[in-house]
Design an enzyme around this catalytic site. Structure first.
Site, PDB file in Angstrom:
ATOM      1  N   TYR A  87      14.877  -2.271  15.366  1.00 30.29           N
ATOM      2  CA  TYR A  87      15.954  -1.388  14.923  1.00 30.29           C
ATOM      3  C   TYR A  87      17.189  -1.527  15.804  1.00 30.29           C
ATOM      4  CZ  TYR A  87      14.753   1.951  18.668  1.00 30.29           C
ATOM      5  OH  TYR A  87      14.522   2.548  19.885  1.00 30.29           O
ATOM      6  N   CYS A  88      18.305  -1.097  15.246  1.00 29.13           N
ATOM      7  CA  CYS A  88      19.566  -0.995  15.966  1.00 29.13           C
ATOM      8  C   CYS A  88      20.230   0.280  15.447  1.00 29.13           C
ATOM      9  CB  CYS A  88      20.438  -2.239  15.767  1.00 29.13           C
ATOM     10  SG  CYS A  88      20.809  -2.652  14.058  1.00 29.13           S
ATOM     11  N   LYS A  89      21.462   0.516  15.765  1.00 27.15           N
ATOM     12  CA  LYS A  89      22.076   1.785  15.374  1.00 27.15           C
ATOM     13  C   LYS A  89      21.979   2.050  13.871  1.00 27.15           C
ATOM     14  CE  LYS A  89      26.019   4.745  15.646  1.00 27.15           C
ATOM     15  NZ  LYS A  89      27.457   4.875  15.659  1.00 27.15           N
TER      16      LYS A  89
END
Length: 157
Positions: A87-89
């Site tokens: 995941y990322c933002k």
């Protein structure tokens, strides 16, 4: 809406908000999280293994240097029966690039097919232009690596 998107049975992708929702992690049986950001939090769940890839969603960032390490970590998690969440933002650019690189390396997919697989799982997926060119470079690297792999048979003369 909070959700973890399935790229494969054992590889998921999401945004930071969903990744930090313990109920979702438990429902999906996630055992390992790769956080592709400098600032987003990790889930508070103590039983998870974690890895941070400290890059911004900036085309100038060098994500390429993390492709092998992340792909290896994802594959070893899966081989040991676990599930990995990347995941990322926003679950859009950085995490999509890492998932695409993994599919290219361990599922031997072309960049086009690997990215289509990620995009099908998470329609908002769209690596920035810099990450896309790094994925193209990685595809060339993998192609050369697979062609030049030494033969297991030795020729007897």
């Amino acid at each position: 809406m909070l959700s973890l998107c399935k790229v494969t049975d054992s590889l998921l992708i999401s945004n930071s908000r969903s990744a930090c929702t313990e109920k979702l992690l438990m429902q999906e049986g996630v055992t390992f999280c790769i956080n592709v950001s400098r600032q987003q939090p990790f889930p508070s769940c103590q039983r998870l293994q974690t890895l941070r890839v400290p890059v911004f969603d900036d085309p100038a960032e060098d994500l390429y240097r993390y492709f092998e390490r992340c792909s290896g970590a994802i594959e070893s998690t899966i081989q040991s029966g676990g599930k990995c969440l990347v995941y990322c933002k926003n679950g859009r650019s950085r995490s999509a690039a890492i998932c695409t690189a993994y599919l290219m390396k361990h599922h031997r997919l072309s960049l086009k097919d690997a990215f289509e697989t990620v995009k099908t799982a998470r329609p908002v997926a769209e690596p920035n232009a810099g990450f896309w060119s790094q994925l193209q470079k990685y595809e060339e690297h993998l192609h050369i690596q697979n062609q030049v792999a030494p033969s297991k048979k030795e020729t007897v003369q």
